[in-house]
Design an enzyme around this catalytic site. Structure first.
Site, PDB file in Angstrom:
ATOM      1  N   CYS A  33       0.720  -1.467   0.175  1.00 18.79           N
ATOM      2  CA  CYS A  33      -0.219  -0.142   0.225  1.00 18.79           C
ATOM      3  C   CYS A  33       0.368   1.559   0.294  1.00 18.79           C
ATOM      4  CB  CYS A  33      -0.362   0.190   1.129  1.00 18.79           C
ATOM      5  SG  CYS A  33      -2.072   0.950   0.448  1.00 18.79           S
ATOM      6  N   HIS A  53      -3.934  -4.754   0.563  1.00 19.18           N
ATOM      7  CA  HIS A  53      -3.350  -5.026   1.490  1.00 19.18           C
ATOM      8  C   HIS A  53      -3.386  -7.215   1.325  1.00 19.18           C
ATOM      9  CE1 HIS A  53      -2.862  -1.625   3.710  1.00 19.18           C
ATOM     10  NE2 HIS A  53      -3.792  -1.160   2.815  1.00 19.18           N
ATOM     11  N   GLU A  75      -2.190  -8.994   3.198  1.00 22.70           N
ATOM     12  CA  GLU A  75      -1.946  -8.673   5.442  1.00 22.70           C
ATOM     13  C   GLU A  75      -3.020  -9.518   5.440  1.00 22.70           C
ATOM     14  OE1 GLU A  75      -1.507  -6.048   3.841  1.00 22.70           O
ATOM     15  OE2 GLU A  75      -2.365  -4.933   5.587  1.00 22.70           O
TER      16      GLU A  75
END
Ligand code: MN
Length: 226
Positions: free
Chosen positions: A96, A203, A205
């Site tokens: 990001c 994202h 994660e």
């Protein structure tokens, strides 16, 4: 176990979990103590995380009205970290804001506000659940991202979440596009001259519980093994 440095950010938990579940040991950096020049020699990989906007003057532009500054000191710190990591060929995963830092550190620029500067019907700044998918990305065949994601998706497209209002514009030195959204917004970049240097605009994660992007973190941690 390779040590992965994570530059300090607001929402650390998912980054840490994603790295740990991929077999990495996490070291969260302290901007006041961990100087970039010493960090690159002391860890095996670097993760740059999400956050506010990079100061536009760092890439030679005046700020768009939507400019939302990051924490004081964070731009200089992370740009220096990214430069040194590329120089030292330290494996780096930039997420990001991280992909934006990576691009600026290599002399690139950013789309400052996708909504007002790119004609698009895709909502890149969704406020849905962090794991809600927002749009697909088209992965560049033969790229590092393609090789890593090949075990996840059989085609060159993949669904991603999206919580950004900026994206890489002019690419920095040595960087190439690894994925775009259907509206042309650059969603991933890489430096193929390095062992592992990859930035993604989404994202990954956030998906640590269900593992959609675990191969991405595993490839990063594996490269950090040296
Ligand atoms: Mn997006």
């Amino acid at each position: 176990m390779p040590t992965i440095a994570i530059a300090p950010c607001d929402r650390l938990h998912d980054y840490e979990e994603a790295v740990r579940r991929a077999g990495g040991e996490v070291r969260v950096l302290d901007r006041a103590k961990d100087r970039p020049e010493s960090v690159v020699g002391a860890v095996d990989g670097l993760l740059l995380a999400g956050g506010g906007d990079v100061l536009p003057s760092t890439y030679g532009e005046a700020a768009h009205p939507s400019y939302d500054a990051a924490e004081p000191g964070r731009d200089d710190y992370e740009i220096e970290l990214a430069r040194r990591a590329v120089e030292a060929d330290l494996p780096m995963l930039a997420i990001c804001r991280g992909i934006q830092v990576l691009n600026v550190a290599r002399g690139g620029s950013l789309v400052q506000d996708i909504d007002s500067q790119v004609g698009t019907s895709i909502n890149h700044a969704t406020e849905d659940s962090p794991v809600a998918t927002a749009h697909e990305v088209w992965i560049t065949p033969g790229s590092l991202l393609d090789r890593v994601m090949r075990e996840l998706v059989e085609s060159d497209t993949c669904m991603v979440n999206s919580r950004h209002h900026q994206a890489p514009k002019a690419l920095g030195t040595g960087l190439t596009v690894s994925a775009t959204a259907p509206d042309g917004v650059i969603e991933a970049i890489e430096d193929s001259s390095r062992r592992f240097c990859l930035g993604v605009q989404w994202h990954p994660e956030n998906f640590y519980r269900t593992g959609e992007f675990r191969p991405l973190f595993e490839a990063f941690v594996e490269a950090s093994r040296g």
